[in-house]
Design an enzyme around this catalytic site. Structure first.
Site, PDB file in Angstrom:
ATOM      1  CG  ASP A  68      -2.067  -0.894   1.186  1.00 30.28           C
ATOM      2  OD1 ASP A  68      -2.128  -1.715   0.254  1.00 30.28           O
ATOM      3  OD2 ASP A  68      -2.932  -0.807   2.084  1.00 30.28           O
TER       4      ASP A  68
ATOM      5  CG  HIS B  78       2.230  -0.136   4.393  1.00 32.05           C
ATOM      6  ND1 HIS B  78       1.947  -1.129   5.309  1.00 32.05           N
ATOM      7  CD2 HIS B  78       1.102   0.613   4.275  1.00 32.05           C
ATOM      8  CE1 HIS B  78       0.706  -0.983   5.739  1.00 32.05           C
ATOM      9  NE2 HIS B  78       0.169   0.064   5.128  1.00 32.05           N
TER      10      HIS B  78
END
Length: 349
Positions: A158, A304
């Protein structure tokens, strides 16, 4: 004391700084996403202490600001004028909110993120959404994992693309011949198009993670639609591919109303069932250990590649991949797990 406000808009970020008298200490300046480091460096050049404020729809920059040693605060909506349809409250207003109500700003902690202090609220909203989650899942529009009968997992990343971390992650995935899914923010898409092109060329899936990483319950339906629509267009334009099929809400934030809007907007929402909180200043060995401990067949793993210093995630990725390969897992894209779930017999999940 100086008060800095950072806003976001279609072209990137705007920085405004005011002094204790409310007058400009620095003319407002715009920074495209690839120039965010220049914005951070400019804040470091002040000799006086600076209180930096962002608002709750600006969730892409605070981690990098804090990693640079700056004190960052959140200005909540009741301290600010209304937001436009697309974009945040102007930077000047965010800066002056710090001046007027510095005690009302929420100091952010690097290991807690943009929504510091809202953890209980977020948990309560998630709990209140359980029935809506199930209804959306039954309609084939929300997934936390794929079918449990295959030793398949989906790596997802992400908040990018963000150099150098996205490129380093792509290097590792290419080395192992592993595919993944990247949920990208629109504000970064155009500025780092080469990473999106590489994702597509390597066979990875690209998902929609909104434009500015906002706290969704604070958006109106038209604002949510703009976040999703503009991000889809930016990703398609930068990558040279189709608009994303999959959507992931920042922080997993949702309410029954937000989920109803997502259904109306015809998104397919992908959550996760393995989250080692790699964004929270954790060490690489702890990130890898938690992933390997929690993974199950069909798992969606949340990592991430943007939003802050992601070197621990990069360092954790090789042991994660090797550990899962040793256990007989194969890696698939999130859309593959979604398709498997949609085609699975009732009750097979």
């Amino acid at each position: 004391m100086l008060y800095a406000g950072i806003s976001w808009h279609a072209g990137g970020y705007r920085l405004a700084v005011v002094g204790p008298d409310g007058r400009q200490a620095l003319p407002p300046a715009d920074y495209a996403a690839p120039r965010a480091d220049e914005l951070i460096a400019r804040l470091h050049r002040f000799e006086e202490p600076v209180t930096v404020a962002v608002e709750s729809t600006n969730g892409t920059l605070d981690g990098r600001l804090m990693a640079a040693g700056l004190r960052v605060h959140r200005a909540d909506p009741w301290l600010l004028p209304g937001r436009p349809l697309f974009g945040s409250v102007p930077a000047q207003d965010v800066a002056r909110a710090g001046l007027r109500a510095v005690d009302g700003l929420v100091p952010l902690a690097a290991h807690r993120g943009t929504q510091t202090g809202r953890e209980d609220e977020l948990a309560a909203q998630t709990a209140s959404s359980a029935d809506a989650d199930r209804a959306l899942a039954a309609a084939g529009r929300l997934f936390s994992h794929g079918p449990r009968g295959r030793r398949e997992v989906a790596l997802t990343f992400d908040d990018g693309p963000l150099p150098p971390y996205t490129g380093q992650i792509l290097d590792i995935l290419e080395r192992y011949g592993v595919v993944a899914t990247f949920f990208c923010v629109g504000i970064n898409a155009g500025g780092f198009a080469e990473d999106l092109v590489r994702m597509r060329e390597q066979g990875h899936a690209i998902g929609n993670h909104t434009w500015s990483h906002p706290f969704l319950p604070e958006l109106s339906r038209p604002q949510l639609a703009e976040q999703i629509g503009r991000t889809a267009e930016a990703i398609a334009g930068a990558s040279g591919g189709a608009e994303p099929r999959l959507f992931r809400p920042p922080y997993g934030s949702r309410t029954p109303q937000v989920l109803n809007w997502l259904r109306e907007l015809e998104t397919t929402t992908v959550l996760w069932d393995v989250a080692p909180d790699d964004w929270a200043l954790r060490q690489a060995d702890a990130i890898a250990r938690d992933v390997l401990a929690d993974v199950r067949p069909g798992s969606v793993i949340l990592l991430h590649d943007g939003g802050g210093d992601r070197s621990p995630t990069v360092a954790a990725l090789t042991p994660i991949i090797e550990g899962l390969l040793e256990r007989g897992y194969t890696f698939v894209r999130a859309d593959t797990l979604v398709d498997r779930a949609l085609s699975a017999p009732a009750g097979a999940a």
